[in-house]
Design an enzyme around this catalytic site. Structure first.
Site, PDB file in Angstrom:
ATOM      1  N   SER A  76       1.075  -1.408   0.270  1.00 51.17           N
ATOM      2  CA  SER A  76       0.199   0.020   0.178  1.00 51.17           C
ATOM      3  C   SER A  76       0.657   1.173   0.180  1.00 51.17           C
ATOM      4  O   SER A  76       0.261   2.827  -0.244  1.00 51.17           O
ATOM      5  CB  SER A  76      -1.157  -0.314   0.977  1.00 51.17           C
ATOM      6  OG  SER A  76      -0.224   0.228   2.378  1.00 51.17           O
ATOM      7  N   LYS A 126       0.951   4.340   7.515  1.00 55.56           N
ATOM      8  CA  LYS A 126       0.205   5.330   6.490  1.00 55.56           C
ATOM      9  C   LYS A 126       0.438   5.895   6.763  1.00 55.56           C
ATOM     10  O   LYS A 126       1.479   6.981   7.397  1.00 55.56           O
ATOM     11  CB  LYS A 126      -0.638   5.262   6.356  1.00 55.56           C
ATOM     12  CG  LYS A 126      -2.189   3.693   6.577  1.00 55.56           C
ATOM     13  CD  LYS A 126      -2.248   2.993   4.573  1.00 55.56           C
ATOM     14  CE  LYS A 126      -2.833   2.235   4.938  1.00 55.56           C
ATOM     15  NZ  LYS A 126      -1.741   1.093   5.314  1.00 55.56           N
TER      16      LYS A 126
END
Length: 152
Positions: A69, A106
């Site tokens: 990701s 993230k």
């Protein structure tokens, strides 16, 4: 999408400076990533890579990334992340955070007054933090990955 499909992290260890080894040579020139250029014939200094990436040893740990990701930020599956717990998790920084008990990596962003976790791979939707249980584990300061394609 379940958290298991996002880039997660696995703690490798603390950034202790014992047993790191001697400083290594640092070339006195920069290496072009474009058209080749002749290298200088001298060394500028020595560099202790550990000292270069670990500014606050007592607050720094290493962790391995799992998943894809964060590819847009150069974080690949198996990469070693250097994480500093003493840095403030400001918007725009890449952080390690336990989201509902699952550690993930993230980019932290603020949009329209709300806080989000944003992947750098467009196949992953932003994650709103409002109403979710979360705990920031630190700010990612460096990424180390193997260019030879060996498994971590």
């Amino acid at each position: 999408m379940p958290l298991s499909h996002r880039t997660r992290v696995r703690v490798v260890g603390w950034a202790a400076s014992e047993g790191v080894g001697p400083p290594r040579p640092l070339m006195g020139c920069r290496v072009r990533a474009g058209f080749p250029s002749p290298a200088d014939d001298h060394l500028e200094a020595e560099i202790d890579l550990h000292a270069h990436v670990v500014k606050r040893p007592a607050a720094t740990y290493f962790v391995r990334a799992e998943g894809d990701s964060m590819l847009g930020d150069g974080i690949h599956h198996g990469d070693l992340l250097v994480v500093d717990r003493s840095l403030e998790p400001l918007p725009g920084r890449v952080i390690v955070i336990a989201l509902e008990g699952e550690p993930t990596v993230k980019r932290l962003e603020r949009r329209d007054g709300a806080v989000w976790l944003v992947a750098s791979n467009p196949h992953f939707a932003p994650i709103p933090l409002a109403g979710r249980e979360c705990e920031v584990w630190g700010v990612v300061t460096h990424v180390v990955h193997d260019l030879l394609g060996r498994a971590p």
